[in-house]
Design a protein around this motif. Sequence first.
Motif, PDB file in Angstrom:
ATOM      1  N   THR A 114       0.814  -1.209   0.000  1.00 45.67           N
ATOM      2  CA  THR A 114       0.000   0.000   0.000  1.00 45.67           C
ATOM      3  C   THR A 114       0.850   1.263   0.000  1.00 45.67           C
ATOM      4  N   GLY A 115       2.086   1.139   0.352  1.00 45.14           N
ATOM      5  CA  GLY A 115       2.970   2.313   0.345  1.00 45.14           C
ATOM      6  C   GLY A 115       4.406   1.860   0.595  1.00 45.14           C
ATOM      7  N   SER A 116       5.367   2.707   0.258  1.00 42.49           N
ATOM      8  CA  SER A 116       6.766   2.373   0.439  1.00 42.49           C
ATOM      9  C   SER A 116       7.502   3.616   0.909  1.00 42.49           C
ATOM     10  N   LYS A 117       8.351   3.451   1.911  1.00 46.10           N
ATOM     11  CA  LYS A 117       9.142   4.573   2.396  1.00 46.10           C
ATOM     12  C   LYS A 117      10.260   4.922   1.415  1.00 46.10           C
ATOM     13  N   LEU A 118      10.650   3.963   0.587  1.00 48.98           N
ATOM     14  CA  LEU A 118      11.700   4.212  -0.380  1.00 48.98           C
ATOM     15  C   LEU A 118      11.232   5.115  -1.514  1.00 48.98           C
ATOM     16  N   HIS A 119      10.004   4.952  -1.930  1.00 50.25           N
ATOM     17  CA  HIS A 119       9.485   5.704  -3.052  1.00 50.25           C
ATOM     18  C   HIS A 119       8.492   6.782  -2.640  1.00 50.25           C
ATOM     19  N   ALA A 120       8.522   7.145  -1.384  1.00 52.73           N
ATOM     20  CA  ALA A 120       7.588   8.178  -0.901  1.00 52.73           C
ATOM     21  C   ALA A 120       8.051   9.551  -1.372  1.00 52.73           C
TER      22      ALA A 120
END
Length: 125
Positions: free
Chosen positions: A117-123
């Motif tokens: 649902t989300g990624s800190k790498l691609h935020a």
Amino acid sequence: MLPSASLRSCARASTRSFAYSATASSSSTAESEPLTHFRITLRRSAIALPKNIKGTLVALGLHRRLQTVYHRHTPDIAGKILTVKELVSVANVPASAVRNKLEQRMERKAPRGYVVTGSKLHAEP
């Protein structure tokens, strides 16, 4: 103490209210399909109730709380429902809404795998 005439009228009123509650849910479904089945769900437990009530639940195919079964509209099923009306909830459904045990299980089951649902790498800030 109530006279017997008022007791009879109360019994008739409860029967009428059951018939109304069963047909009230039918107005929300599609008008094109006829309502041919009862969807019966056991809401209350039959513990400490007489054997004839427990036998009626077994005859309807209800063994556990929150279990749902489908039966065709027939006079004998309607009579069984009236016997245990305090324990079950009933709705009229069309034949297309009838589900067997496996279909009910698959509807409850979560989908396999996972979804990112989300990624800190691609935020993005």
